[in-house]
Design a protein around this motif. Structure first.
Motif, PDB file in Angstrom:
ATOM      1  N   HIS A 116     -11.531  25.201 -28.327  1.00 31.65           N
ATOM      2  CA  HIS A 116     -12.541  24.697 -29.254  1.00 31.65           C
ATOM      3  C   HIS A 116     -12.007  24.858 -30.679  1.00 31.65           C
ATOM      4  O   HIS A 116     -11.043  25.576 -30.919  1.00 31.65           O
TER       5      HIS A 116
ATOM      6  N   ASP B 192     -12.422  20.950 -25.656  1.00 34.55           N
ATOM      7  CA  ASP B 192     -13.781  20.435 -25.835  1.00 34.55           C
ATOM      8  C   ASP B 192     -13.877  19.411 -26.955  1.00 34.55           C
ATOM      9  O   ASP B 192     -14.815  18.614 -26.986  1.00 34.55           O
ATOM     10  N   ASP B 193     -12.914  19.410 -27.887  1.00 37.08           N
ATOM     11  CA  ASP B 193     -13.040  18.534 -29.044  1.00 37.08           C
ATOM     12  C   ASP B 193     -11.749  17.769 -29.347  1.00 37.08           C
ATOM     13  O   ASP B 193     -11.684  16.561 -29.214  1.00 37.08           O
TER      14      ASP B 193
END
Length: 230
Positions: free
Chosen positions: A102, A157-158
């Motif tokens: 993240h 996640d990003d």
């Protein structure tokens, strides 16, 4: 852990990293021999007597610089392919851990233990204690058992991240929407440090990785304490 003014790799803490160090030395010796041969050839070609003689036919020269590089590539490729196979193959891992990157921290999930998941943030400078390393320590270390095959499932996640621990020979990209895999075995207890090695944004250098390898009994104790705290 790296030392000040260190030029070589970190000490190997996994069999795969030991193989990588041996392959590095093997390849470096080949590069040294090639460089010496080229320097020697350039030196003797500067001799007027040699360039004015027909001691070596052009056909012979072409055969040498065609066959010799092919042999060198084979000598390098065979041990390289062997290491790639060893890094990819692990039929029965003892434990599976999912790591998600993240901006800018890591989260871990133990697939073999229900509800065991936690986030790992970098420890701020004002919270460091004696013996901790600035910009490398985290609040929750990843703990794994020594001498046990571990399978890491790595994603993000990003944006793009990279889960990297140099002393273990582990470096795997974390890609959103994709699950990459890496396996390793730690050969001795210890604390091993790494960092995200992908340019993932403004705080890219502030998402370290700390993995602590402990005996199996200590791992089970840590596991129970983490489950009780969740």
């Amino acid at each position: 852990m790296a030392h000040p003014s260190q030029l070589g790799f970190q000490d190997a803490a996994a069999p795969i990293m030991e193989e990588l160090l041996h392959f590095h030395d093997h390849t470096l010796m080949i590069v040294f021999l090639i460089s010496t041969l080229v320097l020697y050839t350039i030196t003797i070609m500067m001799s007027t007597k040699l360039t004015n003689t027909n001691s070596m036919d052009a056909q012979e020269v072409e055969m040498i610089w065609t066959i010799l590089p092919a042999i060198i590539m084979i000598v390098i490729a065979l041990p390289s392919l062997r290491i790639l196979y060893l890094m990819d193959e692990m039929d029965t891992p003892h434990i599976t851990i999912k790591s998600t990157g993240h901006q800018w921290y890591w989260s871990y999930e133990f697939s073999d233990y229900d509800l065991l998941m936690f986030d790992s943030y970098m420890t701020p400078n004002d919270s460091l204690t004696t013996g901790h390393f600035r910009l490398l320590e985290v609040d929750n270390r990843l703990v794994t058992p020594t001498d046990s095959p571990v399978r890491m499932l790595i994603s993000a996640d990003d944006v793009l991240h990279s889960w990297t621990i140099p002393s273990l020979g582990v470096k795997t990209d974390a890609i959103p929407g994709r699950l990459n895999q890496n396996t390793f075995i730690t050969s001795r207890p210890g604390v091993y440090y790494g960092q995200c090695s992908e340019m993932c944004g403004a705080n890219h250098s502030f998402m370290p990785i700390v993995m602590e390898s402990v005996p199996l009994s200590d791992f089970e104790t840590w596991n129970l304490s983490m489950l009780e705290s969740t």
